[in-house]
Design an enzyme around this catalytic site. Structure first.
Site, PDB file in Angstrom:
ATOM      1  N   HIS A  57       4.568  -5.457  -6.151  1.00 50.20           N
ATOM      2  CA  HIS A  57       3.632  -5.955  -7.166  1.00 50.20           C
ATOM      3  C   HIS A  57       4.311  -6.922  -8.132  1.00 50.20           C
ATOM      4  CE1 HIS A  57       1.080  -2.823  -5.676  1.00 50.20           C
ATOM      5  NE2 HIS A  57       1.870  -1.869  -6.104  1.00 50.20           N
ATOM      6  N   HIS A 219      -2.743  -2.234  -3.235  1.00 52.32           N
ATOM      7  CA  HIS A 219      -1.884  -1.855  -2.113  1.00 52.32           C
ATOM      8  C   HIS A 219      -2.570  -2.178  -0.801  1.00 52.32           C
ATOM      9  CE1 HIS A 219      -1.244   0.922  -5.483  1.00 52.32           C
ATOM     10  NE2 HIS A 219       0.016   0.736  -5.221  1.00 52.32           N
TER      11      HIS A 219
END
Ligand SMILES: Nc1ncnc2c1ncn2[C@@H]1O[C@H](COP(=O)(O)OP(=O)(O)O)[C@@H](O)[C@H]1O
Ligand SMILES: Nc1ncnc2c1ncn2[C@@H]1O[C@H](COP(=O)(O)OP(=O)(O)O)[C@@H](O)[C@H]1O
Ligand SMILES: [Mg+2]
Ligand SMILES: [Mg+2]
Ligand SMILES: [Mg+2]
Ligand SMILES: [Mg+2]
Lengths: 333, 229, 333, 229
Positions: A57, A219
């Site tokens: 991320h 995700h």
């Protein structure tokens, strides 16, 4: 799989080595267990802010370690929450005697691992509070489920609460502020393409050339619905409407508008989305008083974007504007 | 062949699980996980984040490197070491939950040199309770609990029915398998799949699958080819 | 084509509208002809720095308009250099009486359009100097060709020369400094995937799943060679070696190491490349004293990276560190 | 039918290009460009940056919106307006170069009510010189010069040979076509394709292609179906 990596199992380690070599003035890296922490940690008397989560991320969370934001970040494997020993060691390393606040995104794994670490840290005499971020309106909320995911609002919370800690606020004040931010912020994201987890080597999901996924998780978790690709203006509406209606944001509200790239979507497109979001808000009488535009909470190379709205007031504006000096966010210093 | 003190009318083998059996189970499971990494990841890609296989494999690879130094420790210590190793290497939801399973097994089996079927049933029940406590999932939430809980129930029923050791283990494996398959139509209420709401239905839960492997591997590695009562 | 856009022909216009709405404190946008300029332009007595080029490289150049960097940026259509009228109007708008420096990337179109604008501006009594950036070692240089492309070094030049102008240096001094930066910097890039030009709607080139293009241009122009994908460490070597040998950079040199994403490559991978580049330079006795890591000069959503090395000295370090306040680069303010 | 003063032994038609012809040429070319946008872009994708078609089309679409207000202006003004419009709408290398073509045509044809073949040859030669001055490319560099230069040469030769109007224009179109095809094996020495070095060989130059279309469109729209000498 087209990535600038060596072995999939070395991705996180080598990324940490890169961060360590790139920003020695700002952060230090501890290996095994892995965490990134402020070069000047522990800051005596300051509440320490610790966050973490799966890698993939970037710049979140490691890129937000530094003055005015996080004291430490614990990177798990790609898309996998960190383990309790990482969080425990990070917590111990940055505790400056005023307690440690854990900012935890609402994923079962993150919650459990951070909880275990907090218990262990408390057992060692450190005062720990945890605040959970759960801003993703794509997910239906219910007492009987895992609730909503923590997504874009995490970045804003880390900046704002980091500023508050820097200002000298107490652990309780920081935790209350974090909960306030959480209660006033909402997000939703979408994907045009899937990401590819390095150790998997193929896209997490197949998305036909003419389709998109609305309500995607960071995700690569499937979203609310899959539909034909729409023009950016329509997509912006599809993301913004549920956000506005959920809180709800109302005419007269002042907001921070955060348009985020999932990784593969370039800035030129984010401005197109920003433009439409700004106009839609304007039509609703909602005033954008601060903004953030760029890849701040990504899903590897996934193409797509997310929108986060945070209702602002004088306190939040002041904390948002406060100086910050991290690899991933910097101003005023 | 002894007369069981609990069930005096019935003769049964004192078929017990030795430390070697436990080690064998763990090592074999590590292999099963390695072989099924891609499969578990595929399942997780559909309703999660495509990492369950990699997470479990990373954890059990680490376990394998820890085991040699543990071979002369007792069963309980070995199981706890596995639990601690998983805790610091797996991450995600699977990490704390599988860690809990092994830590609870270790706790329940403290001081045991050998484990009999009743011990195993008790320990596995404790593990299941531990998982439920930690994760707050109940049966039907589409999680690993859906494989674990029927396995425990089947074991206890087999004990009550005085089935053979192999049969009892086999029943628990079959129950875990059924529990795993039963997750397919479910709408997830816990874990990452719950974010999907209705869209989670129609997919097999990855954690329930790895848990079925765990129970099934026990049945297979511990089988004494003994079908007598 | 998977993009967050509306109509391909509106991409640049709507991006400009987004920038205008997002950063009114920093920049203003002029339409028809299109250019972005400092909100406080013209800055009396300061040399004005103007750059520009095709769109699709965001944040370059529009994102670099602001205090301490550019006074104006002229965005052409995607991957198409701007027209003389844009550059002329921008030049007139930001001229503060101390002359205007054009920073031009070495592409035939950019050169010709900027030259025509400079001639026209001079005809209107404005002192204009132009400096050409041509740092791309992937291109063989020769008197008989168009020479080398201007790529990553442009960003560094705009920052450094922008700081010099802010400091009050004369037009000649700014131009000399820009030429010095150009003479001390070299770049090379690679692509893992093609970009898709919006009005074309399909990838500029086909790159099989297991191949990469070394020496790619920032407009998806083919590079030096196509080859099987290599590990990141090897790719880093393939980019860095020609750069180092070309200047050449030598043991004892201090450098700024700039690892840039072509757009689709996420930060996690850039750090892996940075790590290897740093180590290779270390082995050669070359010291990294400053760095820049991120998507600063992109090619739409192309996956890939480029490396730029700039030989530093005390002057350049001081100018690099000087405060800058633009949408795309900010520190010290 | 008059006796040409330059070639007293030969009779020729005074076939001239009117303002309407010029307008027709420009409008038809705009259409040709629109139809070939993808083709030109494909060529540019191979050795450039995939925008030549879009650039030209954007420019000539703008020209089309400008033309109505120009229809009562003279030929020179019309051509200059086209040049200025291209300059401010095309961008890239094509912008200044195509702009130069039209500005030079306009300059050379100042005050002409009609254009004869010699005027056209002169004007196109001036355009070619202008392009060479601006872009510094010479024939063989794999640019639009490679289509423009042979077209001019063919026109002049046709004039010398006293070919018919139609034939002369046709010859120039054929020459431009050959020049365009001849760019295929060349290694580019100017423009964006030159960055490719040897890899630019084997591809047809997009600018030479659009220039061939320009010459060819002139030949086609101006043809008087008159093959007499
Ligand atoms: N609250 C919970 N209780 C029990 N099991 C759970 C819970 N949440 C998730 N799980 C199990 O964990 C599995 C996913 O594990 P894994 O993919 O390793 O972690 P993550 O979801 O963090 O990526 C799910 O398939 C489910 O069986
Ligand atoms: N120096 C030059 N002289 C003449 N023609 C040139 C020159 N450079 C480029 N060209 C022509 O321009 C064409 C490319 O135009 P275009 O794609 O519109 O511009 P750009 O190369 O800036 O993207 C080339 O195919 C070539 O024919
Ligand atoms: Mg995970
Ligand atoms: Mg998972
Ligand atoms: Mg171009
Ligand atoms: Mg081109």
């Amino acid at each position: 799989m087209k990535k600038l990596i060596n072995k999939p199992e070395d991705v996180v380690l080598e990324e940490l080595q890169g961060i360590e070599l790139a920003h020695p003035d700002l952060v230090k890296v501890h290996y095994d267990p892995n965490f990134i922490y402020r070069a000047d940690a522990p800051v005596k008397g300051k509440v320490a802010i610790v966050s973490g989560g799966g890698s993939g991320h970037e710049p979140m969370h490691g890129g937000y370690v530094g003055k005015g934001m996080l004291d430490a970040a614990c990177p798990g494997a790609v898309f996998t929450s960190p383990t309790p020993d990482q969080v425990l060691e990070a917590t111990k390393t940055v505790d400056g005697g005023a307690g440690v606040l854990h900012i935890v995104k609402n994923y079962t794994g993150d919650i459990m691992n951070f909880e275990m670490a907090a218990d262990l840290a408390r057992g060692e005499g450190i005062e720990v509070e945890a605040v959970v971020v759960n801003d993703d309106v794509a997910v239906e909320d219910s007492l009987y489920t895992a609730g909503r995911r923590g997504v874009g609002l995490t970045v804003l919370m880390e900046k704002i609460v980091g500023a508050a800690a820097e200002e000298g606020r107490s652990l309780k004040e920081c935790a209350d502020l974090a909960r306030k931010v959480n209660s006033q912020g909402r997000s939703m994201g979408m994907a045009l393409t899937s990401c590819t987890v390095p150790h998997v080597g193929k896209p997490t999901f197949d998305l036909p050339e003419d389709e998109m996924e609305i309500g995607i998780g960071i995700h690569g978790e499937p979203g609310r619905t899959r539909m034909k690709i729409q023009p950016a203006d329509k997509i912006t509406e599809l993301l913004l409407k549920p956000i506005v209606e959920d809180l709800p944001f109302k005419a007269g509200d002042e907001v921070l508008l955060f348009v985020n790239s999932m990784g593969g979507t370039p800035l030129i497109e984010l401005y197109i989305v920003y433009r439409k979001a700004f106009k839609l808000l304007e039509e609703m009488g909602i005033k954008v008083v601060r903004n953030l535009i760029g890849p701040y909470i990504t899903s590897l190379e996934m193409a797509g974007a997310s929108i986060t709205l945070l209702k602002m007031d004088e306190e939040l504006k002041k904390l948002w504007d406060a100086p910050v000096l991290t690899p991933g966010m910097r101003w005023g210093i | 062949m002894l007369v069981s003190p609990d069930f005096p009318n019935v003769t049964r083998f004192t078929v017990a699980i030795s430390k070697e059996d436990v080690l064998n189970w763990i090592k074999t499971y590590a292999q099963v996980i390695a072989e099924n990494e891609a499969f578990l990841t595929d399942l997780d890609a559909q309703i999660g984040d495509a990492d369950h296989g990699a997470n479990m494999n990373r954890g059990f690879k680490a376990v394998l490197t820890k085991l040699p130094a543990q071979e002369d420790k007792d069963i309980s210590t070995i199981l706890k070491t596995v639990g601690m190793t998983l805790l610091s290497t797996v991450g995600g939801a699977g990490g704390p939950l599988y860690s809990t399973i092994f830590l609870e097994l270790g706790k329940t089996l403290a001081d045991k040199e050998e484990i009999d079927l009743a011990d195993w049933a008790n320990a596995l029940e404790a593990a299941e309770k531990g998982v439920q406590n930690r994760g707050k999932a109940v049966p039907g939430d589409k999680t690993m609990v859906d494989a674990l809980e029927p396995a425990v129930a089947a074991l206890k029923e087999a004990l009550a029915q005085n089935l053979s050791f192999d049969e009892a283990l086999q029943k628990s494996a079959v129950a875990a398998h059924e529990g795993m398959l039963a997750t397919i139509p479910l709408v997830a209420r816990k874990g990452r799949a719950s974010y999907l709401g209705e869209r989670s239905a129609g997919h097999q839960d990855p954690g329930a699958t790895s848990t079925y492997f765990l129970i099934d591997t026990a049945a297979k590695t511990w089988a004494k080819q003994n079908t007598h009562k």
